[in-house]
Scaffold this motif. Structure first.
Motif, PDB file in Angstrom:
ATOM      1  N   ILE A 284      -7.602  13.884  -4.816  1.00 56.98           N
ATOM      2  CA  ILE A 284      -8.079  14.170  -6.164  1.00 56.98           C
ATOM      3  C   ILE A 284      -7.453  13.170  -7.124  1.00 56.98           C
ATOM      4  CG2 ILE A 284      -8.005  15.842  -8.068  1.00 56.98           C
ATOM      5  CD1 ILE A 284      -8.312  18.060  -5.998  1.00 56.98           C
ATOM      6  N   ALA A 285      -8.285  12.511  -7.918  1.00 58.15           N
ATOM      7  CA  ALA A 285      -7.778  11.566  -8.914  1.00 58.15           C
ATOM      8  C   ALA A 285      -7.262  12.330 -10.133  1.00 58.15           C
ATOM      9  CB  ALA A 285      -8.882  10.588  -9.325  1.00 58.15           C
ATOM     10  N   TRP A 286      -8.100  13.214 -10.667  1.00 54.59           N
ATOM     11  CA  TRP A 286      -7.719  14.062 -11.799  1.00 54.59           C
ATOM     12  C   TRP A 286      -8.824  15.064 -12.051  1.00 54.59           C
ATOM     13  CZ3 TRP A 286      -8.204   8.638 -12.703  1.00 54.59           C
ATOM     14  CH2 TRP A 286      -9.462   8.242 -13.176  1.00 54.59           C
ATOM     15  N   GLN A 287      -8.526  16.036 -12.853  1.00 58.27           N
ATOM     16  CA  GLN A 287      -9.557  16.927 -13.385  1.00 58.27           C
ATOM     17  C   GLN A 287      -9.247  17.137 -14.856  1.00 58.27           C
ATOM     18  OE1 GLN A 287      -9.534  20.992 -12.074  1.00 58.27           O
ATOM     19  NE2 GLN A 287     -11.480  21.475 -13.030  1.00 58.27           N
ATOM     20  N   LEU A 288     -10.207  16.882 -15.709  1.00 57.56           N
ATOM     21  CA  LEU A 288     -10.056  17.139 -17.139  1.00 57.56           C
ATOM     22  C   LEU A 288     -10.597  18.531 -17.441  1.00 57.56           C
ATOM     23  CD1 LEU A 288     -11.156  13.657 -18.558  1.00 57.56           C
ATOM     24  CD2 LEU A 288      -8.862  14.438 -17.942  1.00 57.56           C
ATOM     25  N   LYS A 289      -9.992  19.180 -18.420  1.00 59.88           N
ATOM     26  CA  LYS A 289     -10.392  20.552 -18.773  1.00 59.88           C
ATOM     27  C   LYS A 289     -11.897  20.649 -19.008  1.00 59.88           C
ATOM     28  CE  LYS A 289      -7.492  20.719 -22.208  1.00 59.88           C
ATOM     29  NZ  LYS A 289      -6.753  21.134 -23.416  1.00 59.88           N
ATOM     30  N   GLY A 290     -12.525  21.621 -18.360  1.00 58.39           N
ATOM     31  CA  GLY A 290     -13.947  21.870 -18.570  1.00 58.39           C
ATOM     32  C   GLY A 290     -14.865  20.893 -17.867  1.00 58.39           C
ATOM     33  N   GLN A 291     -14.304  19.989 -17.056  1.00 60.22           N
ATOM     34  CA  GLN A 291     -15.127  18.995 -16.365  1.00 60.22           C
ATOM     35  C   GLN A 291     -14.951  19.104 -14.854  1.00 60.22           C
ATOM     36  OE1 GLN A 291     -14.758  14.994 -17.879  1.00 60.22           O
ATOM     37  NE2 GLN A 291     -14.528  15.700 -19.997  1.00 60.22           N
ATOM     38  N   LYS A 292     -15.871  18.459 -14.127  1.00 63.60           N
ATOM     39  CA  LYS A 292     -15.777  18.443 -12.675  1.00 63.60           C
ATOM     40  C   LYS A 292     -14.586  17.591 -12.231  1.00 63.60           C
ATOM     41  CE  LYS A 292     -20.628  19.195 -11.430  1.00 63.60           C
ATOM     42  NZ  LYS A 292     -21.799  18.597 -10.746  1.00 63.60           N
ATOM     43  N   THR A 293     -14.091  17.868 -11.045  1.00 59.26           N
ATOM     44  CA  THR A 293     -12.991  17.096 -10.469  1.00 59.26           C
ATOM     45  C   THR A 293     -13.450  15.674 -10.142  1.00 59.26           C
ATOM     46  OG1 THR A 293     -12.063  19.105  -9.507  1.00 59.26           O
ATOM     47  CG2 THR A 293     -11.364  17.028  -8.529  1.00 59.26           C
ATOM     48  N   THR A 294     -12.580  14.695 -10.446  1.00 62.39           N
ATOM     49  CA  THR A 294     -12.821  13.299 -10.057  1.00 62.39           C
ATOM     50  C   THR A 294     -11.994  13.008  -8.817  1.00 62.39           C
ATOM     51  OG1 THR A 294     -13.277  12.578 -12.317  1.00 62.39           O
ATOM     52  CG2 THR A 294     -12.587  10.882 -10.768  1.00 62.39           C
ATOM     53  N   TYR A 295     -12.645  12.423  -7.801  1.00 61.10           N
ATOM     54  CA  TYR A 295     -11.975  12.141  -6.530  1.00 61.10           C
ATOM     55  C   TYR A 295     -11.717  10.645  -6.362  1.00 61.10           C
ATOM     56  CZ  TYR A 295     -13.145  16.927  -5.133  1.00 61.10           C
ATOM     57  OH  TYR A 295     -13.243  18.294  -5.068  1.00 61.10           O
ATOM     58  N   ALA A 296     -10.887  10.318  -5.374  1.00 57.07           N
ATOM     59  CA  ALA A 296     -10.591   8.917  -5.073  1.00 57.07           C
ATOM     60  C   ALA A 296     -10.341   8.743  -3.585  1.00 57.07           C
ATOM     61  CB  ALA A 296      -9.362   8.454  -5.852  1.00 57.07           C
ATOM     62  N   LEU A 297     -10.587   7.532  -3.110  1.00 51.59           N
ATOM     63  CA  LEU A 297     -10.096   7.121  -1.795  1.00 51.59           C
ATOM     64  C   LEU A 297      -8.793   6.381  -2.012  1.00 51.59           C
ATOM     65  CD1 LEU A 297     -13.210   5.706   0.124  1.00 51.59           C
ATOM     66  CD2 LEU A 297     -11.803   7.662   0.829  1.00 51.59           C
ATOM     67  N   GLU A 298      -7.839   6.599  -1.127  1.00 50.84           N
ATOM     68  CA  GLU A 298      -6.531   5.960  -1.307  1.00 50.84           C
ATOM     69  C   GLU A 298      -6.007   5.397  -0.004  1.00 50.84           C
ATOM     70  OE1 GLU A 298      -1.907   7.191  -2.230  1.00 50.84           O
ATOM     71  OE2 GLU A 298      -3.483   8.239  -3.311  1.00 50.84           O
ATOM     72  N   GLY A 299      -5.385   4.249  -0.122  1.00 51.58           N
ATOM     73  CA  GLY A 299      -4.631   3.670   0.986  1.00 51.58           C
ATOM     74  C   GLY A 299      -3.323   3.152   0.453  1.00 51.58           C
TER      75      GLY A 299
END
Length: 488
Positions: A284-299
């Motif tokens: 999970i990259a972040w989630q802002l209040k009232g919004q959908k979760t933003t995801y990420a790929l990480e290495g």
């Protein structure tokens, strides 16, 4: 005020509405290595160094604590501690993300075919890197911990949770989605602590903090002395996600690489949790209040800047880390020297916890300059392995890579990075993007900034490093690196 609690130091940055860095202060603290492959921190050192950096930043800025609109926290992520709810004292040292002590636990779970289940729910691979097996180890190995945990007398958390608990005088036991997603206990699709994962790792739910969006009001300061009570903490985000946010990589397909103790590449995949076919992490990259979760790929490569520190402290090749660039530039190539800096195992996409560092190709003609250059080249080549894997998962080539962290100031390293990954590298004017990410998150949470567009306006480019290496030369260089990797 952005608190950036890292692996080797605690920093505080004070940021104004124009995105300008008003003041910055840093306090280092002790690294503890009880056994080979074990890494610990004293939680009291973390807390003391954090407070001291906060006080020093206020003094440097020549402002009072009452002038701070909000506080943001960013932190070394998987590092975890368990403390007594009443006394506030940790039952043992913090077990650091680099620590490999739970390798055997992870291997046993792999043999029992649990990795697919873990990855499906958490987006992570079974590795000692993450928090779950560290908490399990603490409860199993600290006398009386298991019983205290059952009785609800203990609390656990990553560094953000511990600092929040201290800043609020024990009133707030919370974390954000980005940090929770690194514990191996959170279901990243549902956004909650997962019953099956807690059972698998024998971690009682009573230990764990409440999970909140990244720009929530997490709590208010209390009893600090050098700051008034009531200053809100309105942003918490793990350090690598904070750097992605601080680089204004808000859109699908935008990516950044942070050159810190390790190097970490994150790619914004939008509101979709993209499953990696190549052993990258879905996080999970972040989630802002009232919004959908933003995801990420990480290495992540576990050792990046730490390799330069080792050349400085372990081998005594130079006095300051910044000296490595001129030393490496004094030779045209490595003269056949290859350094695979697997000093704490290999991270993505190899995930070899037992790998150890190797310097090969030494001859009578080898000098410290060749070893320095081989180190910088290795730092760039590790990232190429991750970037190429990321592009396979994404199904398209990255347009550019935004860079930050201390080593991003090294022009030679940035040029090598652009050439080896065949992608232009963009360096912003402000390299403190991890702290800026925490400041931006807290600013959004407190209304200091109203939107992501406000933040985009204060992000600016310093320099772009363009690709000049031929594809044939790149292919040859990568082949030598691949051969070196087989020796670890």
């Amino acid at each position: 005020m952005a608190i950036d609690q890292g692996t080797t130091s605690s920093r505080t940055c004070i940021v104004n509405q124009a995105g300008g860095l008003v003041a910055e202060a840093r306090e280092t603290f002790k690294q503890i290595y009880p056994e080979a492959g074990w890494v610990e921190h004293d939680p009291e050192d973390i807390w003391y160094s954090t407070q001291r950096s906060m006080r020093m930043a206020l003094e440097k800025a020549n402002i009072k604590g009452s002038q701070i609109r909000a506080i943001g926290i960013t932190n070394q992520r998987e590092t975890v501690m368990v403390w007594d709810k009443k006394s506030g004292k940790a039952i043992y040292n913090a077990i650091v993300w680099q620590c490999r002590r739970t390798h055997d636990v992870c291997e046993k779970l792999k043999k029992n075919k649990k990795e697919k289940l873990v990855t499906a729910k958490t987006g992570l691979v079974l590795d000692p890197y993450f928090s779950a097996t560290k908490i399990q180890w603490l409860l199993k190995n600290v006398k009386g911990a298991k019983d205290k945990a059952k009785n609800g007398e203990l609390l656990a958390g990553t560094v953000d949770t511990y600092l929040l608990w201290k800043l609020t005088a024990g009133h707030s036991h919370k974390t954000d989605v980005s940090n929770a997603s690194r514990t191996m206990l959170m279901n990243i699709h549902r956004g909650n602590w997962d019953e099956e994962m807690m059972k698998l790792f024998q971690v009682p739910s009573s230990l764990l903090p409440e999970i909140c969006p990244s720009n929530s009001e997490f709590g208010r300061t209390q009893g600090l002395g050098f700051m008034p009570d009531g200053i809100p903490v309105t942003g918490i985000v793990g350090d690598q996600q904070a750097a992605l946010f601080g680089q204004a990589c808000f859109d699908l397909g935008e990516s950044k690489c942070t050159f810190g103790t390790g190097s970490f590449i994150l790619l914004n995949t939008g509101t979709k949790a993209t499953k990696s076919k190549n052993k990258l992490l879905t996080t999970i990259a972040w989630q802002l209040k009232g919004q959908k979760t933003t995801y990420a790929l990480e290495g992540g490569a576990f050792v990046c800047g730490a390799a330069v520190q080792w050349l400085r402290d372990g081998l005594g090749l130079f006095e300051k880390s910044s000296d490595v660039e001129n030393l490496a530039k004094s030779v045209d190539d490595t003269l056949g020297v290859e350094f695979v800096p697997a000093l704490t195992g290999l991270g993505a996409p190899h995930w070899n916890a037992e790998a150890r560092g190797v310097i090969s190709g030494l001859t009578r003609g080898t000098t410290k300059a060749h070893i320095a250059r081989a180190t910088l080249e290795a730092m760039a080549l590790q990232n190429v392995d991750i970037l190429e894997t990321m592009q396979k998962d994404l199904g398209k080539k990255l347009k550019s890579l935004r860079v930050d962290g201390g080593a991003a100031a090294n022009d030679l390293l940035m040029k090598l990075q652009a050439d080896y990954c065949a992608t232009n590298v963009v360096r912003p004017k402000n390299l403190e993007t991890t702290a800026m990410g925490a400041a931006f998150m807290a600013g959004l949470g407190s209304g200091f900034w109203n939107s992501l567009n406000d933040i985009k306006k204060v992000w600016a480019v310093d320099k772009e490093f363009k690709v000049s290496m031929t594809s044939a030369a790149r292919k040859q260089r990568k082949a030598r690196w691949a051969a070196a990797l087989k020796k670890v």
